[in-house]
Design a protein around this motif. Structure first.
Motif, mmCIF file in Angstrom:
data_model
loop_
_atom_site.group_PDB
_atom_site.id
_atom_site.type_symbol
_atom_site.label_atom_id
_atom_site.label_comp_id
_atom_site.label_asym_id
_atom_site.label_seq_id
_atom_site.Cartn_x
_atom_site.Cartn_y
_atom_site.Cartn_z
ATOM 1 N N TYR A 174 0.828 -1.200 0.000
ATOM 2 C CA TYR A 174 0.000 0.000 0.000
ATOM 3 C C TYR A 174 0.867 1.256 0.000
ATOM 4 C CZ TYR A 174 -3.812 -3.173 1.283
ATOM 5 O OH TYR A 174 -4.730 -4.186 1.301
ATOM 6 N N PRO A 177 0.009 4.427 5.115
ATOM 7 C CA PRO A 177 -0.183 3.591 6.309
ATOM 8 C C PRO A 177 -1.618 3.102 6.435
ATOM 9 C CG PRO A 177 1.040 5.597 6.843
ATOM 10 C CD PRO A 177 0.527 5.768 5.447
ATOM 11 N N ASP A 178 -1.787 2.060 7.250
ATOM 12 C CA ASP A 178 -3.104 1.490 7.566
ATOM 13 C C ASP A 178 -3.857 1.048 6.318
ATOM 14 O OD1 ASP A 178 -2.966 1.785 10.423
ATOM 15 O OD2 ASP A 178 -3.254 3.934 10.135
ATOM 16 N N SER A 204 2.579 0.340 4.161
ATOM 17 C CA SER A 204 1.920 -0.760 4.869
ATOM 18 C C SER A 204 1.763 -1.931 3.908
ATOM 19 C CB SER A 204 0.555 -0.328 5.417
ATOM 20 O OG SER A 204 -0.284 0.167 4.393
ATOM 21 N N GLN A 206 0.074 -6.297 3.599
ATOM 22 C CA GLN A 206 -0.576 -7.481 4.132
ATOM 23 C C GLN A 206 0.042 -8.700 3.453
ATOM 24 O OE1 GLN A 206 -4.526 -6.108 2.927
ATOM 25 N NE2 GLN A 206 -5.181 -6.162 5.061
ATOM 26 N N GLU A 231 -0.327 -8.673 9.212
ATOM 27 C CA GLU A 231 -0.622 -7.305 8.800
ATOM 28 C C GLU A 231 0.448 -6.357 9.335
ATOM 29 O OE1 GLU A 231 -4.592 -6.344 10.044
ATOM 30 O OE2 GLU A 231 -5.471 -7.348 8.287
ATOM 31 N N ARG A 233 0.882 -2.418 9.503
ATOM 32 C CA ARG A 233 0.162 -1.166 9.297
ATOM 33 C C ARG A 233 1.064 0.023 9.016
ATOM 34 N NH1 ARG A 233 -5.135 -1.089 10.291
ATOM 35 N NH2 ARG A 233 -6.056 -3.025 11.095
ATOM 36 N N ARG A 234 2.332 -0.098 9.376
ATOM 37 C CA ARG A 234 3.300 0.975 9.106
ATOM 38 C C ARG A 234 4.677 0.337 8.989
ATOM 39 N NH1 ARG A 234 0.671 1.300 13.503
ATOM 40 N NH2 ARG A 234 -0.565 3.020 12.671
ATOM 41 N N ASP A 237 6.498 -1.643 11.684
ATOM 42 C CA ASP A 237 6.056 -2.988 12.052
ATOM 43 C C ASP A 237 6.958 -4.074 11.482
ATOM 44 O OD1 ASP A 237 3.970 -1.877 13.431
ATOM 45 O OD2 ASP A 237 2.422 -2.371 11.944
#
Length: 254
Positions: A174, A177-178, A204, A206, A231, A233-234, A237
């Motif tokens: 992505y 973020p999120d 981010s 997945q 996952e 998210r940023r 992570d």
């Protein structure tokens, strides 16, 4: 591999004081454990190795003399360790043999300049507690730290992961973020994120299937980041210092 000492200890209260022999004797079936005894390979947290000596970190196992299944298990124990760290280049100097995750390797060696990986995938970290630069290694020999794309000779923690047996690899990246902004799904390697995604940053992602590696620069260069299903998210992570990702690939394609 060096002939590490193998010791069997009887249960508490037993008159049997145990048996001492070498790893090679055990592996070849020439060392019999007494009934109900425990067996371990000396070293690990039991003590500190001197120059050229071997420390082995393996768990305790139970065995029964004359039991073929137990003997097979003991042979499997002798196939440990899965990774060997050497202080000097070309597999020289003091070394430490490891078969499990370790949050702090500093008690066992002061520097790491060569490595042998005997099985599984390993993620090495520059600092204790799985922090700092990450290095992802598959089975093979690494005669100096440049062979695992190391920035220095510091390895202070490690984690192991079994080979991924599934056939599918799938990941979504992505722009923001999120899981916001532009999204693109991948099932194969990517030599240049910009050429395919039209962005130089991934904020981010997945991971649905398989193990993946992010690289800071195109053509699988620069900092490495290990990703397993989950996952993110940023970028922090996955241990990133920033959102710049230049390439990525599936771990099976080393």
């Amino acid at each position: 591999m060096a002939g590490s000492l193998v010791t069997t200890e009887a249960d508490p209260g037993s008159a049997d004081s145990g048996t001492v022999g070498t790893r090679e004797q055990l592996e070849c079936g020439r060392l019999d454990a007494a009934a109900g005894s425990s067996i371990y390979i000396s070293g690990g947290t039991q003590g500190t190795a001197g120059s050229g000596e071997s420390i082995v970190n393996v768990p305790y196992y139970r065995s029964v003399a004359g039991d073929d299944a137990a003997q097979e298990l003991l042979t499997q124990i002798c196939s440990f360790p899965q990774i060997i760290f050497y202080e000097d280049r070309n597999f020289q100097g003091r070394h430490y043999e490891c078969s499990s995750d370790s949050a702090d390797l500093s008690p066992y060696f002061s520097r790491c300049n060569s490595i042998r990986v005997e099985s599984d995938w390993w993620v090495l970290y520059e600092r204790p507690n799985y922090m700092g630069y990450q290095y992802i290694l598959s089975r093979g020999e690494y005669p100096d730290y440049k062979h695992w794309m190391g920035f220095n000779d510091c390895v202070r923690s490690c984690r192991s992961y079994p080979y991924y047996r599934g056939g599918n690899y799938r990941m979504r990246i992505y722009e923001r973020p999120d899981f916001a902004g532009q999204m693109m799904e991948f099932m194969d390697n990517c030599l240049s994120v910009y050429d395919r995604f039209r962005y130089r940053d991934i904020h981010s992602c997945q991971v649905m299937d398989g193990y993946w590696i992010f690289y800071e620069h195109p053509n699988y260069r620069g900092r490495q980041y290990f990703l397993r299903p989950g996952e993110y998210r940023r970028y922090s992570d996955w241990g990133g210092y920033n959102s710049m990702i230049g390439s990525f690939r599936r771990m099976r394609d080393f």
